[in-house]
Write a protein that holds these residues in place. Structure first.
Motif, short mmCIF file in Angstrom:
data_model
loop_
_atom_site.label_atom_id
_atom_site.label_comp_id
_atom_site.label_asym_id
_atom_site.label_seq_id
_atom_site.Cartn_x
_atom_site.Cartn_y
_atom_site.Cartn_z
N ASP A 314 12.32 -5.63 -2.58
CA ASP A 314 11.97 -6.82 -3.24
C ASP A 314 11.53 -7.57 -1.53
O ASP A 314 11.76 -8.47 -1.49
CB ASP A 314 12.73 -7.98 -3.93
CG ASP A 314 12.64 -8.66 -4.21
OD1 ASP A 314 11.24 -9.36 -4.82
OD2 ASP A 314 13.25 -10.47 -4.17
N ARG A 315 10.01 -7.11 -1.25
CA ARG A 315 9.17 -7.50 0.16
C ARG A 315 7.89 -7.35 -0.31
O ARG A 315 7.41 -6.71 -1.24
CB ARG A 315 9.99 -7.51 0.74
CG ARG A 315 10.23 -5.95 1.11
CD ARG A 315 10.85 -5.34 2.40
NE ARG A 315 12.40 -6.55 2.18
CZ ARG A 315 13.65 -6.31 2.96
NH1 ARG A 315 12.93 -5.98 4.50
NH2 ARG A 315 15.08 -6.80 2.84
N LEU A 316 7.20 -7.98 1.20
CA LEU A 316 5.82 -7.73 1.25
C LEU A 316 5.90 -5.98 2.00
O LEU A 316 6.61 -6.35 2.99
CB LEU A 316 4.70 -8.27 1.37
CG LEU A 316 3.50 -7.73 1.96
CD1 LEU A 316 2.21 -8.49 0.65
CD2 LEU A 316 3.08 -9.66 3.02
N PHE A 317 4.93 -4.76 1.22
CA PHE A 317 4.45 -3.87 2.22
C PHE A 317 3.39 -3.98 2.47
O PHE A 317 2.10 -3.98 1.66
CB PHE A 317 5.15 -2.79 1.53
CG PHE A 317 6.33 -2.83 1.06
CD1 PHE A 317 7.15 -1.94 2.14
CD2 PHE A 317 7.47 -3.04 0.27
CE1 PHE A 317 9.00 -1.96 2.46
CE2 PHE A 317 8.60 -2.70 -0.10
CZ PHE A 317 9.26 -2.25 0.78
N ARG A 318 2.68 -3.39 3.97
CA ARG A 318 1.57 -2.68 4.20
C ARG A 318 1.44 -0.84 4.19
O ARG A 318 2.32 -1.09 5.39
CB ARG A 318 0.85 -3.66 5.77
CG ARG A 318 -0.52 -3.10 6.63
CD ARG A 318 -0.87 -3.91 7.43
NE ARG A 318 0.35 -3.73 8.67
CZ ARG A 318 1.05 -4.63 9.74
NH1 ARG A 318 0.09 -6.23 9.32
NH2 ARG A 318 1.35 -4.57 10.73
N LEU A 319 0.56 -0.66 3.95
CA LEU A 319 -0.07 0.25 4.11
C LEU A 319 -1.08 1.16 4.46
O LEU A 319 -1.83 0.44 4.46
CB LEU A 319 0.19 1.14 2.60
CG LEU A 319 1.12 1.54 1.59
CD1 LEU A 319 1.47 -0.39 1.38
CD2 LEU A 319 1.43 1.97 0.90
#
Length: 398
Positions: A314-319
């Motif tokens: 439940d958060r922001l991810f950078r790929l």
């Protein structure tokens, strides 16, 4: 006193009894003993009230093909509660505990066969595959076409069949990696009957069917083929049973194109929503996922996941996806999260919608159109390019 824990071996009888009651079937004493031999109490979670089992859930340790790679998967099954304890939130607590345990165990994905799709959607599982059922009359069968190969019955040679199955299953998302025990105790028992293998002109196995004939009905439990010659050869073999059967029934992937290839395509067919899936640990799952290769000029992808039952998601991810399709995945928080979440380049969705995308069941553009994810047109188009197109299928049951 309430407690959630794995079972002890002496509690397996009680687990089987609860399953028999909840799912309304019976087992003989011999079958009960055989089941207990194959059951692993460390994979069964029970909800106990005053030291008595009130509810339980199995989590099978499996592997599943996703974008051609075998990934570990927690197969949730046999979720059951005694009637006097129902509607008390026990299953919800078992599922949330199960998610934590699967994450710690390295099972980045979970699947189940739902008794209720709306119920499991509340906890983040989403449909990831359908299948088709066909029913053909004898006169609707394909006209036999000559091929260079040959058909030979295989007498349930699991290794021979698995040689074809592995190549076939790897072409879909969500198919199981099978071992000998799964073939012997599940596939052959569920699909039964005869096995027949198609060999090409070089003598290589390229397709097979598991089938039985009873009461003038030919039931195909499973059909797999690696090329068009194998498909035609198997259907020629099936058509050779026309003097024995009035009807042929089979199950096929949702993307199967058989009707178009028939002289009379007006056969009885139905599309059935089937298994559900859930990403358990997005960071670990995406790190193993086979994305489409990204050009060096492409920047990072951002996804804001909503997942109240698995707070680590439940958060922001950078790929950042490299030229081989491998992603490095980072969880953002604090100022970095606040800055990027205001950007139009962030894709925002629930864990269920994201699972449907990553498993190939639905495309980002469709989910954006229907309001199940948000993001700019450029962001949606980027995800469309980055997630490879590969259909989902699950020919098994557990």
């Amino acid at each position: 006193m309430e407690n959630i824990r794995t079972l002890r071996r002496e509690e397996l009888d009680e687990s089987i009894t609860l399953s028999c009651f909840a799912f309304q079937y019976e087992v003989s004493p011999e079958e009960r003993e055989e089941r207990k031999k194959r059951m692993n109490p460390d994979r069964i979670w029970g909800y106990f009230v005053d030291d008595k089992m009130a509810a339980k859930m199995h989590i099978h340790d499996m592997r599943m093909y996703v974008q051609g790679k075998p990934l570990r998967m927690g197969g949730v099954a046999s979720v059951a509660t005694w009637p006097e304890h129902r509607r008390g939130g026990m299953v919800a607590k078992l599922l949330e505990r199960g998610l934590r345990e699967m994450k710690e165990d390295g099972q980045t994905l979970s699947c189940l066969h739902p008794f209720s799709i709306p119920f499991y959607r509340k906890y983040g599982w989403e449909l990831y595959t359908d299948y088709k059922t066909y029913e053909l009359k004898a006169e609707q069968l394909p006209q036999p076409v000559h091929t260079q190969g040959r058909i030979q019955r295989a007498d349930r040679d699991w290794a021979l069949l698995d040689n074809v199955y592995r190549q076939y299953a790897g072409g879909y998302n969500g198919t199981l990696v099978r071992d000998e025990a799964w073939w012997q105790h599940t596939v052959f028992k569920q699909k039964g009957g005869q096995a027949a293998v198609y060999y090409d002109d070089a003598g290589e196995p390229r397709g097979y069917i598991l089938y039985k004939v009873k009461n003038s009905v030919l039931d195909i439990g499973e059909m797999a083929f690696l090329d068009e010659s194998a498909r035609k050869g198997l259907w020629r073999f099936i058509s050779n049973h026309d003097s024995m059967c009035d009807t042929v029934r089979l199950q096929a992937p949702a993307d199967d194109g058989l009707p178009f290839l028939l002289p009379d395509p007006r056969i009885v067919q139905q599309t059935v929503p089937y298994f559900m899936a859930r990403i358990v640990d997005f960071q670990a799952f995406a790190s193993q996922y086979g994305f489409a290769a990204s050009g060096s000029e492409e920047g990072p992808l951002f996804v804001r996941i909503e997942d109240r039952h698995a707070p680590w998601n439940d958060r922001l991810f950078r790929l950042i996806v490299d030229e081989s399709g491998q992603a490095s995945v980072e969880s953002l928080d604090g100022q970095a999260q606040a800055r990027e979440e205001q950007s139009a380049s962030v894709l925002t969705c629930g864990i269920g919608a994201l699972t449907a995308i990553m498993m190939g069941y639905k495309r980002p553009a469709f989910l954006h159109q229907t309001g199940l994810l948000t993001g700019s047109a450029e962001t949606i188009e980027r995800w469309e390019r980055t997630v490879p197109r590969r259909s989902s299928y699950f020919p098994d049951y557990y």
